[in-house]
Design a protein around this motif. Structure first.
Motif, short mmCIF file in Angstrom:
data_model
loop_
_atom_site.label_atom_id
_atom_site.label_comp_id
_atom_site.label_asym_id
_atom_site.label_seq_id
_atom_site.Cartn_x
_atom_site.Cartn_y
_atom_site.Cartn_z
N MET A 139 -23.09 7.49 -10.04
CA MET A 139 -22.54 6.40 -9.22
C MET A 139 -21.31 5.78 -9.89
O MET A 139 -20.33 5.45 -9.22
CB MET A 139 -23.62 5.34 -8.97
CG MET A 139 -23.13 4.22 -8.06
SD MET A 139 -24.46 3.01 -7.71
CE MET A 139 -23.46 1.73 -6.92
N GLU A 177 -28.41 12.15 -4.62
CA GLU A 177 -28.19 10.70 -4.73
C GLU A 177 -27.44 10.13 -3.53
O GLU A 177 -27.46 8.92 -3.29
CB GLU A 177 -27.38 10.36 -5.99
CG GLU A 177 -28.03 10.72 -7.30
CD GLU A 177 -27.62 12.09 -7.79
OE1 GLU A 177 -27.28 12.98 -6.95
OE2 GLU A 177 -27.63 12.29 -9.02
N TRP A 178 -26.71 11.00 -2.81
CA TRP A 178 -25.89 10.53 -1.69
C TRP A 178 -26.65 10.52 -0.36
O TRP A 178 -26.27 9.79 0.56
CB TRP A 178 -24.65 11.43 -1.53
CG TRP A 178 -23.51 11.12 -2.42
CD1 TRP A 178 -23.52 10.97 -3.77
CD2 TRP A 178 -22.14 10.93 -2.01
NE1 TRP A 178 -22.25 10.71 -4.23
CE2 TRP A 178 -21.38 10.70 -3.19
CE3 TRP A 178 -21.46 10.96 -0.79
CZ2 TRP A 178 -20.01 10.47 -3.16
CZ3 TRP A 178 -20.09 10.74 -0.76
CH2 TRP A 178 -19.37 10.50 -1.93
N PRO A 209 -28.36 2.73 -9.93
CA PRO A 209 -27.00 2.84 -10.47
C PRO A 209 -26.91 3.92 -11.55
O PRO A 209 -26.64 3.64 -12.71
CB PRO A 209 -26.75 1.44 -11.04
CG PRO A 209 -28.10 0.94 -11.41
CD PRO A 209 -29.08 1.55 -10.43
N THR A 259 -27.33 7.49 2.10
CA THR A 259 -26.40 6.38 1.88
C THR A 259 -25.39 6.33 3.04
O THR A 259 -25.30 7.28 3.82
CB THR A 259 -25.63 6.52 0.54
OG1 THR A 259 -24.83 7.70 0.58
CG2 THR A 259 -26.59 6.60 -0.64
N ASP A 292 -24.24 -0.90 -4.34
CA ASP A 292 -23.12 -0.51 -3.48
C ASP A 292 -21.85 -0.30 -4.31
O ASP A 292 -21.64 -1.00 -5.29
CB ASP A 292 -22.82 -1.60 -2.44
CG ASP A 292 -24.01 -1.92 -1.55
OD1 ASP A 292 -24.90 -1.06 -1.41
OD2 ASP A 292 -24.04 -3.04 -1.00
N TRP A 342 -27.11 3.09 -2.52
CA TRP A 342 -27.52 3.90 -3.67
C TRP A 342 -28.88 3.38 -4.15
O TRP A 342 -29.06 2.17 -4.29
CB TRP A 342 -26.50 3.79 -4.80
CG TRP A 342 -25.22 4.51 -4.54
CD1 TRP A 342 -24.22 4.13 -3.69
CD2 TRP A 342 -24.77 5.72 -5.16
NE1 TRP A 342 -23.19 5.05 -3.73
CE2 TRP A 342 -23.50 6.02 -4.64
CE3 TRP A 342 -25.33 6.58 -6.12
CZ2 TRP A 342 -22.78 7.15 -5.03
CZ3 TRP A 342 -24.60 7.71 -6.51
CH2 TRP A 342 -23.35 7.99 -5.97
N ARG A 343 -29.80 4.28 -4.42
CA ARG A 343 -31.13 3.83 -4.85
C ARG A 343 -31.09 3.28 -6.28
O ARG A 343 -31.74 2.30 -6.60
CB ARG A 343 -32.15 4.97 -4.73
CG ARG A 343 -32.57 5.21 -3.27
CD ARG A 343 -33.54 6.36 -3.13
NE ARG A 343 -32.95 7.65 -3.47
CZ ARG A 343 -32.21 8.39 -2.63
NH1 ARG A 343 -31.96 7.99 -1.41
NH2 ARG A 343 -31.73 9.56 -3.03
N HIS A 372 -19.54 2.02 -0.06
CA HIS A 372 -20.46 3.16 -0.08
C HIS A 372 -21.80 2.57 -0.48
O HIS A 372 -22.05 2.30 -1.65
CB HIS A 372 -19.98 4.22 -1.07
CG HIS A 372 -20.85 5.44 -1.09
ND1 HIS A 372 -20.60 6.53 -1.88
CD2 HIS A 372 -21.98 5.74 -0.41
CE1 HIS A 372 -21.54 7.44 -1.68
NE2 HIS A 372 -22.39 6.97 -0.81
N CYS A 403 -18.56 8.21 -9.15
CA CYS A 403 -18.13 8.19 -7.74
C CYS A 403 -17.32 6.94 -7.43
O CYS A 403 -16.39 6.97 -6.64
CB CYS A 403 -19.34 8.30 -6.81
SG CYS A 403 -20.13 9.92 -6.92
N SER A 404 -17.66 5.82 -8.06
CA SER A 404 -16.93 4.58 -7.83
C SER A 404 -15.46 4.73 -8.22
O SER A 404 -14.55 4.38 -7.45
CB SER A 404 -17.58 3.45 -8.63
OG SER A 404 -16.82 2.27 -8.52
#
Lengths: 146, 146
Positions: free
Chosen positions: B110, B77-78, B106, B81, B3, B103-104, B100, B113-114
């Motif tokens: 990701m 990837e999104w 890291p 989620t 997450d 996520w399958r 968020h 996006c973080s």
């Protein structure tokens, strides 16, 4: 276990980012002005902020590529976690992959630290690219927890 | 599963933050100017950016307290989620807990996006506090991936 992840790109050589992560001058230019201690492998760096601080043991150093710290003192939630900086060159960029890993629980303080790390990473980027970052006490305020 | 977590505080009533998360005007003021679609429960909001975009299904709404979206289209990837916004009042602050989740893996995207979410959360804060945020295409550049 839960991790905080971030990625930034800095327009500079990896060596310059590495320097900002491994010297007292560099660290005090983007994270906190009150940085002291030993930056050598096995040394402990003391970072102090208005509300408190963290002691980080330098556990891994690969010039221009990797920096890894273990949190040996500070808030209870941080002790025993690790902070990892991985650097690589991509054209004119240095890509920084950041991980603060090993949180036992995704407590609210972790949400805060995640956002706060992002703003400090932007401060690191500014420091290396422009010569001036925004370390504590001139850091960006994100909330009531500062 | 992994997450992305963030926490900010906004100096405003929870209702004003909620409005910025649940109206096309609000969303286009801090995330992307190209926001369209239906903001009603069960509706799908289309967010478009220069490189692509996301379609979010509105799956939960509690006025002034909670907003939850499911990603139904966008980068692989999104998809599947969830994005969760939890609001609460603390004195003069509205505390925003952002997640968020789901996520399958890291993956490096990701990490990106973080950090990018953090800068957009700061844009949300600015929008509500000052009337002007920094949505795409006027967003803060953090790296080569923008």
């Amino acid at each position: 276990m839960a991790d905080i992840l971030h990625r930034i790109g800095v327009v500079a050589e990896p060596e310059r980012v590495y320097e900002a992560l491994t010297t007292l001058d560099g660290l005090s230019g983007w994270w906190t002005e009150k940085t002291s201690g030993s930056v050598a492998p096995g040394g402990v760096i003391e970072f102090r902020f208005r509300p408190g601080g963290f002691d980080m043991k330098v556990v891994e150093l690969e010039p221009g590529r990797l920096v890894r710290w273990e949190v040996v003192d500070g808030p209870e939630e941080w002790i025993g976690t690790f902070v990892r900086w991985e650097l690589r060159r991509e054209g004119e960029w240095t890509i920084v992959l950041f991980r603060h890993e090993g949180w036992r629980e995704p407590v609210e303080f972790m949400y805060h630290c995640s956002t706060k790390w992002a703003t400090y990473l932007m401060s690191l980027k500014e420091l290396v690219e422009t010569g001036a970052g925004s370390p504590d006490p001139r850091d960006v305020q994100i909330s009531d927890w500062h």
